[in-house]
Design a protein around this motif. Structure first.
Motif, PDB file in Angstrom:
ATOM      1  N   ASN A 170      38.872  35.742  46.121  1.00  0.00           N
ATOM      2  CA  ASN A 170      37.974  34.813  45.415  1.00  0.00           C
ATOM      3  C   ASN A 170      37.763  35.152  43.940  1.00  0.00           C
ATOM      4  OD1 ASN A 170      35.531  33.904  47.997  1.00  0.00           O
ATOM      5  ND2 ASN A 170      37.244  32.743  47.177  1.00  0.00           N
ATOM      6  N   ALA A 172      36.010  37.639  42.963  1.00  0.00           N
ATOM      7  CA  ALA A 172      34.588  37.972  42.946  1.00  0.00           C
ATOM      8  C   ALA A 172      34.377  39.446  43.292  1.00  0.00           C
ATOM      9  CB  ALA A 172      33.821  37.083  43.928  1.00  0.00           C
ATOM     10  N   TRP A 219      31.484  35.164  40.297  1.00  0.00           N
ATOM     11  CA  TRP A 219      32.906  34.874  40.074  1.00  0.00           C
ATOM     12  C   TRP A 219      33.267  35.185  38.628  1.00  0.00           C
ATOM     13  CZ3 TRP A 219      35.588  31.663  36.670  1.00  0.00           C
ATOM     14  CH2 TRP A 219      36.951  31.489  36.944  1.00  0.00           C
ATOM     15  N   GLN A 220      34.303  35.950  38.452  1.00  0.00           N
ATOM     16  CA  GLN A 220      34.877  36.154  37.122  1.00  0.00           C
ATOM     17  C   GLN A 220      36.363  36.381  37.287  1.00  0.00           C
ATOM     18  OE1 GLN A 220      32.802  38.336  33.952  1.00  0.00           O
ATOM     19  NE2 GLN A 220      34.641  39.579  33.705  1.00  0.00           N
ATOM     20  N   TYR A 221      37.148  35.631  36.508  1.00  0.00           N
ATOM     21  CA  TYR A 221      38.601  35.696  36.628  1.00  0.00           C
ATOM     22  C   TYR A 221      39.084  37.079  36.206  1.00  0.00           C
ATOM     23  CZ  TYR A 221      43.368  33.867  36.622  1.00  0.00           C
ATOM     24  OH  TYR A 221      44.693  33.632  36.904  1.00  0.00           O
ATOM     25  N   PRO A 312      36.946  25.252  47.483  1.00  0.00           N
ATOM     26  CA  PRO A 312      36.232  26.007  46.451  1.00  0.00           C
ATOM     27  C   PRO A 312      35.184  26.942  47.029  1.00  0.00           C
ATOM     28  CG  PRO A 312      35.434  23.743  46.508  1.00  0.00           C
ATOM     29  CD  PRO A 312      36.602  23.808  47.454  1.00  0.00           C
ATOM     30  N   THR A 316      31.570  30.205  41.921  1.00  0.00           N
ATOM     31  CA  THR A 316      31.668  29.728  40.538  1.00  0.00           C
ATOM     32  C   THR A 316      30.383  29.000  40.159  1.00  0.00           C
ATOM     33  OG1 THR A 316      32.753  27.711  41.316  1.00  0.00           O
ATOM     34  CG2 THR A 316      34.171  29.515  40.618  1.00  0.00           C
ATOM     35  N   GLU A 317      30.185  28.786  38.859  1.00  0.00           N
ATOM     36  CA  GLU A 317      28.975  28.123  38.386  1.00  0.00           C
ATOM     37  C   GLU A 317      29.017  26.639  38.724  1.00  0.00           C
ATOM     38  OE1 GLU A 317      28.063  28.779  34.310  1.00  0.00           O
ATOM     39  OE2 GLU A 317      28.647  30.891  34.366  1.00  0.00           O
ATOM     40  N   LYS A 320      31.258  23.647  37.034  1.00  0.00           N
ATOM     41  CA  LYS A 320      32.455  24.233  36.432  1.00  0.00           C
ATOM     42  C   LYS A 320      33.618  24.147  37.411  1.00  0.00           C
ATOM     43  CE  LYS A 320      30.284  25.682  32.696  1.00  0.00           C
ATOM     44  NZ  LYS A 320      30.582  25.147  31.346  1.00  0.00           N
ATOM     45  N   GLY A 322      36.262  24.934  40.120  1.00  0.00           N
ATOM     46  CA  GLY A 322      36.096  25.754  41.310  1.00  0.00           C
ATOM     47  C   GLY A 322      37.302  26.636  41.572  1.00  0.00           C
ATOM     48  N   TYR A 323      37.117  27.579  42.494  1.00  0.00           N
ATOM     49  CA  TYR A 323      38.184  28.524  42.828  1.00  0.00           C
ATOM     50  C   TYR A 323      38.140  28.827  44.308  1.00  0.00           C
ATOM     51  CZ  TYR A 323      41.629  32.111  41.572  1.00  0.00           C
ATOM     52  OH  TYR A 323      42.789  32.835  41.425  1.00  0.00           O
ATOM     53  N   TRP A 328      42.997  26.919  42.146  1.00  0.00           N
ATOM     54  CA  TRP A 328      41.946  26.262  41.368  1.00  0.00           C
ATOM     55  C   TRP A 328      41.628  24.887  41.953  1.00  0.00           C
ATOM     56  CZ3 TRP A 328      39.763  28.804  37.223  1.00  0.00           C
ATOM     57  CH2 TRP A 328      40.479  29.895  36.697  1.00  0.00           C
TER      58      TRP A 328
END
Length: 387
Positions: A170, A172, A219-221, A312, A316-317, A320, A322-323, A328
Motif C-alpha cells: 500500500n 504505507a 500513505w506516502q509514495y 483504493p 490516501t487523503e 486525492k 487513490g492507491y 493507482w
C-alpha cells in the motif's frame, strides 16, 4: 635538489599509474555513473530510455519459444481534439490504444519505433503486484498481514521491522525515504547511484532506520517499499524475480521480443522501475490484466487478486488520487478504472467496462509540474469515451 625532483617525479608517475589502473579496473562502474548523471538530460533522454542496457547491469526476460500473442488491428481511430497537441507537449514517445482486444491506434514519436524496448519506470511496480498475487495464490505467502521480516529477515533492525506485507504493498510503511528526483542527494537518487555502481539494494533497504509514521497510518509514495515486496517474494519462494516473472507471466503472454530487467550489483532485479519491453509487449500484459488475468482461456493472474489490488485500499487523503497494491486509482474512478504509472510519462490506463487499454511511453522532463498527471488521465478518459 635533483634528488628531490626525481623523488617527486617518481611519486607523480606512481599516482598517474595508480589512477590509470583504477580507471581500467572501475571503467564500467565509472561509465555507468556518468550515464546515470546524464540519463535525463534533454539531448539524451529519448535515446537513453530505449537503451537502458547501455547504462546498467541487466538480466534477460526471455519470451520463450511459444507462439506470439497476435494483437489484431481494428477500425482506424483518430485522436480526439487536443490529442496531437498533448502528444507534443508531453513528449510522448509511443501511444497504443486498444478496444475489445483490437489495436485501434498505434504511433511512435521522437525517433522511436515499435522495436524499441522502453524503460517502464514505476509501471514495473504493477507487474510485481501481479507476480505477488500469483505466488500468494500458490501458497508461498500465508497472509498480507504477515510481517515482512518473516520472509526478509535481513530487514530485522531496520525501519521495516514492524511493517506488514500489506503496508508495503500500500506504500504505507511509514519509512522515511526522500523521493525527490530533482534533488541529487535524495534517497531515490542515492539508490540510483547504488545500482549504477554495482551496489546491493537489499543492503540499502536494510540501512534505512528512520520512520515518520507508524506502519499503516499514512500513505506516502516510497519506491523502496516495492523493493521490500520483491525481497518478500524472493524469501518466500527461494527464487529470483526475473526467473519467476519469466515463468509465471512473460512466457505465458506470448511476447514479440525478449524483455530485460535492470539489476543491482548482486544481480537482483530493480523491481521498482527496471523493466524494459516494447510498447506492444506492455500492451499484452495490460490486455491480460484488462481481461481479469485471462489469456486465451489460461488464468495467468488470479482474477480476485486483480480486483483486490486495484481497489483504493491505501490510506490516501480524501479527494486525492487513490492507491491499491502497487496500482493507482484516479480521482472519481468508476469500478474497473485504474492505471500503472511511471515517471517521465509512462502509463497503462485501464477502463474495463469499456474494454479499453491505453499504453503510453514518454520522455516528459516536466512530468512533475502541477496538473500534468491529471492532464494525462483526462486525455486517456477522453480517448476511452470517444472510441
Amino acid at each position: 635538489m635533483k634528488t628531490v625532483l626525481k623523488w617527486l617525479l617518481r611519486i607523480v608517475l606512481m599516482l598517474v599509474l595508480a589512477a590509470a589502473v583504477v580507471g581500467v579496473w572501475k571503467r564500467e562502474e565509472i561509465q555507468r555513473l556518468l550515464a546515470v548523471n546524464s540519463l535525463f538530460s534533454e539531448e539524451k533522454i529519448v535515446h537513453n530510455f530505449s537503451h537502458m542496457d547501455q547504462a546498467f547491469l541487466t538480466v534477460p526476460l526471455p519470451r520463450g519459444n511459444g507462439p506470439t500473442w497476435e494483437l489484431p488491428y481494428g477500425p482506424a481511430y483518430d485522436l480526439p481534439e487536443g490529442g496531437r497537441d498533448w502528444i507534443e507537449q508531453r513528449a510522448v514517445t509511443s501511444l497504443l490504444v486498444m478496444q475489445d482486444g483490437q489495436i485501434r491506434f498505434e504511433e511512435y514519436y521522437l525517433g522511436t519505433g515499435p522495436d524499441d524496448r522502453r524503460i517502464s519506470w514505476s509501471m514495473a511496480k504493477s507487474y510485481l503486484s501481479a507476480l505477488f498475487g500469483i505466488v500468494m495464490n500458490e501458497g508461498a505467502i500465508a497472509s498480507l498481514d504477515d510481517p515482512v521480516v518473516k520472509y526478509a529477515p535481513k530487514l530485522k533492525g531496520s525501519a521495516y521491522e514492524s511493517a506488514t506485507i500489506r503496508n508495503v504493498l500500500n506504500m504505507a510503511s511509514g519509512v522515511t525515504f526522500d523521493e525527490d528526483y530533482l534533488d541529487p542527494n535524495s534517497d531515490i537518487n542515492r539508490m540510483g547511484r547504488v545500482v549504477a555502481l554495482g551496489g546491493e539494494l537489499d543492503d540499502f533497504a536494510a540501512s534505512l532506520k528512520d520512520s515518520f509514521a507508524a506502519p499503516g497510518e499514512v500513505w506516502q509514495y516510497v519506491s523502496i517499499d516495492t523493493h521490500v515486496v520483491g525481497m518478500v517474494i524472493r524469501g518466500a519462494t527461494g527464487r529470483s524475480i526475473p526467473d519467476l516473472l519469466t515463468e509465471k507471466i512473460v512466457q505465458p503472454l506470448g511476447l514479440e521480443r525478449d524483455g530485460y530487467y535492470v539489476t543491482d550489483g548482486a544481480g537482483v532485479a530493480f523491481v521498482l522501475g527496471g523493466l524494459n519491453f516494447t510498447t506492444r509487449d506492455y500492451a499484452r500484459f495490460g490486455q491480460m490484466i484488462l481481461q481479469n488475468g485471462l489469456r486465451e482461456g489460461r488464468q495467468i493472474v488470479p482474477a480476485e487478486w486483480i480486483k483486490e489490488s486495484t481497489w483504493p485500499s491505501a490510506p490516501t487523503e480524501p479527494g486525492k488520487i487513490g492507491y491499491g497494491y502497487q496500482w493507482w486509482i484516479p480521482v472519481g474512478a468508476h469500478e474497473g478504472e485504474f492505471l500503472a504509472r511511471g515517471v517521465y510519462g509512462q502509463y497503462m490506463y485501464f477502463d474495463q467496462p469499456r474494454g479499453v487499454l491505453i499504453v503510453a511511453t514518454g520522455a516528459d522532463r516536466k512530468f512533475r509540474e502541477p496538473g500534468v498527471n491529471e492532464q494525462n488521465i483526462e486525455m486517456f478518459r477522453k480517448i476511452a469515451q470517444s472510441l
